[in-house]
Structure formats: C-alpha cells, structure tokens
Design an enzyme around this catalytic site. Structure first.
Site, PDB file in Angstrom:
ATOM      1  N   ASP A  56      -7.558  -5.762  13.149  1.00 44.38           N
ATOM      2  CA  ASP A  56      -8.933  -5.363  12.822  1.00 44.38           C
ATOM      3  C   ASP A  56      -9.858  -6.570  12.673  1.00 44.38           C
ATOM      4  O   ASP A  56     -11.078  -6.462  12.793  1.00 44.38           O
ATOM      5  CB  ASP A  56      -8.967  -4.531  11.534  1.00 44.38           C
ATOM      6  CG  ASP A  56      -8.720  -3.048  11.812  1.00 44.38           C
ATOM      7  OD1 ASP A  56      -8.624  -2.672  12.994  1.00 44.38           O
ATOM      8  OD2 ASP A  56      -8.630  -2.273  10.838  1.00 44.38           O
ATOM      9  N   GLU A 103     -18.657   3.726  -0.832  1.00 49.75           N
ATOM     10  CA  GLU A 103     -17.858   3.051  -1.859  1.00 49.75           C
ATOM     11  C   GLU A 103     -18.637   2.786  -3.147  1.00 49.75           C
ATOM     12  O   GLU A 103     -18.075   2.833  -4.239  1.00 49.75           O
ATOM     13  CB  GLU A 103     -17.291   1.726  -1.320  1.00 49.75           C
ATOM     14  CG  GLU A 103     -16.331   1.885  -0.144  1.00 49.75           C
ATOM     15  CD  GLU A 103     -17.036   2.124   1.191  1.00 49.75           C
ATOM     16  OE1 GLU A 103     -18.278   1.985   1.251  1.00 49.75           O
ATOM     17  OE2 GLU A 103     -16.348   2.448   2.176  1.00 49.75           O
ATOM     18  N   PHE A 159     -14.235  -3.604   1.060  1.00 45.18           N
ATOM     19  CA  PHE A 159     -15.271  -2.621   0.691  1.00 45.18           C
ATOM     20  C   PHE A 159     -15.239  -2.314  -0.807  1.00 45.18           C
ATOM     21  O   PHE A 159     -16.267  -1.986  -1.396  1.00 45.18           O
ATOM     22  CB  PHE A 159     -15.092  -1.340   1.507  1.00 45.18           C
ATOM     23  CG  PHE A 159     -14.947  -1.594   2.979  1.00 45.18           C
ATOM     24  CD1 PHE A 159     -15.864  -2.411   3.642  1.00 45.18           C
ATOM     25  CD2 PHE A 159     -13.901  -1.056   3.709  1.00 45.18           C
ATOM     26  CE1 PHE A 159     -15.725  -2.675   4.995  1.00 45.18           C
ATOM     27  CE2 PHE A 159     -13.751  -1.315   5.069  1.00 45.18           C
ATOM     28  CZ  PHE A 159     -14.661  -2.132   5.720  1.00 45.18           C
ATOM     29  N   SER A 216      -4.808   5.423   5.240  1.00 42.85           N
ATOM     30  CA  SER A 216      -4.582   3.983   5.299  1.00 42.85           C
ATOM     31  C   SER A 216      -4.245   3.391   3.931  1.00 42.85           C
ATOM     32  O   SER A 216      -3.401   2.513   3.822  1.00 42.85           O
ATOM     33  CB  SER A 216      -5.822   3.279   5.855  1.00 42.85           C
ATOM     34  OG  SER A 216      -6.119   3.779   7.141  1.00 42.85           O
ATOM     35  N   ARG A 269       0.847  -1.214   0.000  1.00 43.35           N
ATOM     36  CA  ARG A 269       0.000   0.000   0.000  1.00 43.35           C
ATOM     37  C   ARG A 269       0.877   1.257   0.000  1.00 43.35           C
ATOM     38  O   ARG A 269       0.544   2.269  -0.609  1.00 43.35           O
ATOM     39  CB  ARG A 269      -0.964   0.009   1.188  1.00 43.35           C
ATOM     40  CG  ARG A 269      -0.276   0.005   2.532  1.00 43.35           C
ATOM     41  CD  ARG A 269      -1.269   0.209   3.666  1.00 43.35           C
ATOM     42  NE  ARG A 269      -0.626  -0.040   4.950  1.00 43.35           N
ATOM     43  CZ  ARG A 269      -0.980   0.523   6.090  1.00 43.35           C
ATOM     44  NH1 ARG A 269      -1.993   1.363   6.107  1.00 43.35           N
ATOM     45  NH2 ARG A 269      -0.369   0.229   7.210  1.00 43.35           N
ATOM     46  N   ARG A 296      -1.444  -4.401   3.744  1.00 43.10           N
ATOM     47  CA  ARG A 296      -1.149  -3.460   4.818  1.00 43.10           C
ATOM     48  C   ARG A 296       0.217  -3.728   5.440  1.00 43.10           C
ATOM     49  O   ARG A 296       0.882  -2.807   5.918  1.00 43.10           O
ATOM     50  CB  ARG A 296      -2.232  -3.584   5.906  1.00 43.10           C
ATOM     51  CG  ARG A 296      -1.922  -2.806   7.181  1.00 43.10           C
ATOM     52  CD  ARG A 296      -3.063  -2.909   8.189  1.00 43.10           C
ATOM     53  NE  ARG A 296      -2.762  -2.124   9.365  1.00 43.10           N
ATOM     54  CZ  ARG A 296      -2.183  -2.605  10.464  1.00 43.10           C
ATOM     55  NH1 ARG A 296      -1.852  -3.880  10.518  1.00 43.10           N
ATOM     56  NH2 ARG A 296      -1.933  -1.822  11.497  1.00 43.10           N
ATOM     57  N   HIS A 339      -5.278  -3.488   2.142  1.00 43.94           N
ATOM     58  CA  HIS A 339      -5.734  -4.271   3.297  1.00 43.94           C
ATOM     59  C   HIS A 339      -6.392  -5.583   2.874  1.00 43.94           C
ATOM     60  O   HIS A 339      -7.416  -5.994   3.409  1.00 43.94           O
ATOM     61  CB  HIS A 339      -6.673  -3.443   4.182  1.00 43.94           C
ATOM     62  CG  HIS A 339      -6.001  -2.289   4.846  1.00 43.94           C
ATOM     63  ND1 HIS A 339      -5.433  -1.257   4.120  1.00 43.94           N
ATOM     64  CD2 HIS A 339      -5.780  -1.995   6.152  1.00 43.94           C
ATOM     65  CE1 HIS A 339      -4.903  -0.387   4.955  1.00 43.94           C
ATOM     66  NE2 HIS A 339      -5.078  -0.796   6.175  1.00 43.94           N
TER      67      HIS A 339
END
Lengths: 280, 311
Positions: B113, B54, B79, B33, B7, B163, B105
């Site tokens: 998470d 989204e 998402f 992020s 990322r 990530r 992610h």
C-alpha cells in the site's frame, strides 16, 4: 405551558444572562455573544425538560447535555449553578487559575458537565456516542446538544449527523444556535453554511425551525423532538447574538471579548430591568 | 510455526474478552483488515461501524465511554493516530475516558500500500498526549496480554498493531505487566538492544548473530512505550554502558526518543537509535522493505557491533 412556568423560565434565562456577563467581566475574558444567545434554550432544557440530579451528577439514567459550542461555558455554568450543581458565587471564579470552572466545559472538574468540549465539531459526535449507548443499553434517557452556526463549518458535524441518522438516534436532539455571526464576522461572509435546515433534512434529520428566544416555541419543539421516532431531531434556533444586551446584539465584536466595568454595568442594568419586569 | 499478525491476535483477543458487556468495538469501514470482524462474529450487537469517518469515530467512542463502556476504536494507525489526533487529544485524553485505540497497519511492514498507509510517527505523537498509555506488542501472545491489560487499565490506551504475520516469541505462561519491560536474552554486558513491536524478534536474532562473534548482549522487549520502564532501562544502561534501540518507526520521538529521555535523567550513556531515518516508507513486499530500511537482525547486529566498538 402555564403562565407561572413561563415566567420562571424567562427569569432563569435572565439570570443565565446576568451570571454570564458577571463571570466574563470578572475573568476579563470569555464569550458573551453566544452565551447570551443560548440562554433561553438552556432555560427550557435545564428547568423544564432534562431529568438530572444535582445531588447525584453521574446518575446513570440522567438525560445528557453536551455543549458542542463549548466556548459558551459561562451560560452553561450559570444554568448548572442555578440548578444546584455548585454554588452560584463560584461563577465569578470562571477562567481563574485555581478555579474548577475551566474556560471551556470540563467534565473532570465541573459537577454536572457530561462531556468536556471546546474543540468545535467534536461535541455532537460525543452526544451521538451517548445516544448510541442509550440504545445499546435500552435506556430511555435523552441526549441534548447545542451547536453554533459557525461550528457547522467543521466537517465532523456532518460526519456525526450522518452517523446519528444512520443509527436512527431518535433519543438525540441537537440545537443549532443560528445567530449568524462568528469571530471573523457574519457567517454568510466567512463561510456560508446556509441553508442549514435543508442540509440537516438532507442528512436524514427531523428539522424544526424556531425563534430561539421564544420559550414556548422551544418547549414545543422539544416535545415534537421527543415524539419523533426513527430519526434524530435538530432544532434550528434563530437567535440574536448578544441577546439582552443592546450594545452586544448583532455585533460580532462581542463573540469573544469581555465588557469593561462601564459596559458591564450597562449590560447588567439592561438584563436586570428585564428580570424586574417579569417580577412585575 | 505459523506466523500470526498482531492484528489477528487483536481480533481474537477482543472476541475472547468480549464476554465483558462493557466492551463496545467501533470500526471505520476496515473491520476485515483490522480484524475486529472476529469480534463482530461473536458479538454483532456491540460492533458498530462508523463508516469512513475517523474523527467522528474517536469522539463517538468518547461519548460511549462516558456511560461506562470500554470502547475499542479501530482503524489503520495513520488514520487513528494522525487524522483523528485532535479528537483523541481533546475528547479522549483530556477527560481521561476509557477508550482503547486499536491501531493496526503500523510501520512499513504494511507493504504494498505504500507510504501513505505506513504510519511511522504514531508512537511519537501518541506518547506526548497526557493520560495516554502506549503499547506496542511484538507477537500474538503479547498482543493478548496487552488487550487484557488495556481492558483492566482505566483510561485511554493506544495499541500499535501490525499487518504482517510474525513469529511467536511468547507462551501463555509469560509474565506480563503493563509498563514493565521483558528481558528476553541476557548473554552478557557488551550492550543492550531495546526493541519494540516486530523488531523484538529481529533483536533476539541479532543477539544470536552477535554471540557467534563473541559479542554478548542483553535484549529487552519494551512493549509499553508509555509509561516506559525507566528502572529496567537504567539497570541495563548501568550494566552494559551502551544501548541500541530498534523500532519500525521514525527514529525521532518513538522508542529511541523515549529511551533517550529516560536515560538522560537516570543513567546517561551512548544510545544508537535504529529505525526509519526521518523518512517515509515506500511500496514493496514487507520483507524487502524491512531489508531496504535496515530493520533486520543483520543490520541490528552490525550497528550493535559498531556501538560496542566505540567503548
């Protein structure tokens, strides 16, 4: 608007209705009710407002149009054909296997279609994207979209509405075809989205309510939208589903059903009588 | 060597190639992020926040692309690929618009998470969409190559990014071509380990562990899941007769599925799929989760040894 222009726009609306019914009847499937209810809006947009060039459909500075309620493609295609984007005789190939006239608008196959639509709620977002691009590129083209009132039940419509107001997209004008009916019945019974004007106002839009079959009122609303700075405009058009065909008017059964041969004959006679009346 | 997450490399590559004024970057309130804020610092006027919406973001991206923009739409993989799946299908893939989905992610290495944010189905879903190209780079350099290739490719691209900081495998002079796998190691013909994303590094280490045991394998990095490099896979299957696939994804429909489909029609052979065994992830430290779910060099080596023993 002068009398001659008004007559011309009324006649185009009549022809949009005629071609919609003919195409749906030939396909034996399609959505007549909503196609008939947006005919007058399309007439104003395509024959009195939008800068488009049938010889150069992808002209970078053209005004954009997104039919967010994509199932009313028959009326859209009729307007495009009347405008000269493709031959009028092709309209009767709607929905057929080898035809380029997809059941719902396809930008890849239909000249003049700016965005592929059909899945409700997405077209308004695409129109927002086009309007954002216009702002980024400092171009003065305008973006128009038509939503159905049933379509307002899609949450994405409100995501897009929030976004359009947030970015002050005053180059965007949305119409809501408020005909009060959807496939399963009356919108107020299936999922009540009223009060539509208050909702858009709360989302930060300039809101204009008009009679969606009054050409001059639509014309004036579009002018008001163009004169509005700093916010998008929604023109809430009060319409009659099936407008122009007596047995379809106000009857949700005609949302997505094709007329048979006898019904088609009656429908076309009624539409032709209106057109003939205009020609005096 | 410092570990860099793909990322991070994504954000940097966007900033690096951002001089191309066609590029517009959308984000859904995750710019820090997804690292698109790196692009934003250089080109703020072309970074547009769409808020936490989204579905709208994907269709807005489509609308922008109709005007000639090259749009990068970013969010977490779960998402992007899943909440906004139908927008990607109907508004981006169907009209083949020039939208690149920067999905960060991905996989269980999201860590703490937990399962709700650990996307392990995106490769399967995205590669089934007509017109979509699916890429899953393994390190920073390969991510840079992938972003460049995505910009040059006319049409939708799904970029699977992570990530977690990962070791660097490639240097700037590595040859990279969209749709062409990279043979990273060619110790012999006992088996071929085919990996994608951060499993590539583990596969290379597994090859070393196996070599010490006298088992000599090839390692192939499949950075493009679609179109998949059928020729290379068939060549490896022919040479080694046994394939082991490794991915940080459900074993259903991702790299393993794509490899099986390709080989079934070209050079059928035994394929052992390593990945999540049709289960969700869980909260935890990334390294502990990779261990827990068997996505380590040691586990890959064990599975490969067992696969070779079947011969």
């Amino acid at each position: 608007m002068n009398e001659q222009k008004l007559l011309e726009l009324k006649k185009k609306a009549g022809l949009i209705r005629r071609y919609s019914i003919e195409a749906i009847a030939a396909a034996k499937s399609g959505h007549p009710g909503g196609s008939l209810s947006i005919a007058d809006i399309l007439s104003v947009l395509f024959f009195d407002e939008m800068k488009v060039d049938p010889k150069n459909p992808k002209w970078a500075d053209r005004d954009r149009f997104v039919l967010s309620k994509g199932h009313c493609a028959p009326a859209y295609y009729a307007a495009l054909a009347l405008k000269g984007f493709f031959p009028e005789e092709d309209l009767k190939t709607l929905r057929q296997t080898e035809s380029y006239l997809e059941g719902h608008p396809s930008m890849k196959s239909v000249p003049g279609v700016d965005m592929s639509t059909g899945s409700l709620g997405q077209g308004i977002s695409c129109a927002v994207g086009m309007a954002l691009a216009g702002k980024l590129d400092k171009k003065d083209y305008r973006v128009y979209t038509i939503l159905g009132d049933g379509e307002l039940e899609e949450g994405q419509v409100w995501e897009a509405s929030m976004c359009a107001a947030h970015y002050k997209l005053d180059n965007l004008t949305a119409f809501v075809d408020l005909n009060g009916l959807q496939i399963d019945g009356a919108t107020k019974d299936v999922m009540n989205s009223a009060p539509v004007t208050d909702k858009f106002a709360a989302f930060g839009w300039n809101v204009i309510a008009v009679d969606g079959h009054d050409i001059e009122a639509i014309r004036k609303a579009v002018d008001d939208a163009k004169a509005t700075e700093g916010k998008p405009t929604v023109i809430v058009a009060n319409t009659i589903k099936g407008k122009g065909v007596s047995f379809m008017e106000g009857n949700y059964a005609w949302h997505g059903n094709a007329p048979d041969a006898e019904q088609t004959k009656t429908a076309l006679e009624e539409i032709d009588a209106v057109i003939a009346g205009l020609e005096g | 060597m410092a570990k860099i997450a793909t990322r991070e490399a994504y954000g940097k590559a966007l900033a690096e190639f951002g001089g191309d004024e066609r590029i517009v970057v959308l984000d859904a309130d995750l710019s820090k992020s997804t690292k698109t804020d790196t692009f934003k610092k250089v080109y703020p006027e072309r970074h547009i926040n769409m808020g936490i919406a989204e579905g709208n973001m994907m269709a807005v991206a489509a609308g922008l692309a109709t005007t000639g923009k090259v749009v990068f739409a970013s969010s977490f993989a779960v998402f992007a690929a899943e909440r906004a799946c139908e927008q990607i299908r109907n508004s981006i893939c169907y009209p083949k618009l020039n939208v690149k989905i920067g999905a960060t992610h991905a996989g269980i290495s999201v860590g703490e998470d937990g399962a709700s944010h650990q996307c392990v189905e995106d490769l399967a879903i995205m590669r089934s969409l007509p017109n979509m190209v699916v890429m899953s780079p393994c390190d920073a350099q390969e991510t840079r190559f992938a972003i460049k290739a995505a910009i040059e490719h006319e049409g939708p691209v799904y970029l699977r990014l992570g990530r977690l900081g990962v070791e660097e495998l490639y240097t700037e002079d590595q040859k990279f071509e969209l749709g062409k796998g990279i043979v990273l190691c060619d110790n012999g013909n006992d088996a071929t380990i085919v990996a994608t994303g951060l499993m590539v590094q583990e596969a290379v280490k597994a090859a070393e562990l196996l070599k010490a045991k006298g088992i000599n394998v090839k390692v192939v990095d499949i950075h493009t899941i679609k179109p998949i490099d059928k020729d290379l896979l068939a060549e490896c299957a022919k040479a080694t007769g046994t394939i082991v696939t490794v991915e940080e994804h459900n074993i259903i429909g991702g790299l393993g599925g794509a490899v099986c489909e390709a080989l079934a029609e070209t050079c059928p052979c035994y394929v052992k799929r390593i990945g999540l065994n049709d289960t969700f992830g869980t909260s935890g430290k990334p390294a502990e989760l990779l261990e827990k779910f068997g996505l380590t060099a040691e586990k890959i080596a064990e599975a490969t040894e067992a696969a070779v023993a079947r011969k």
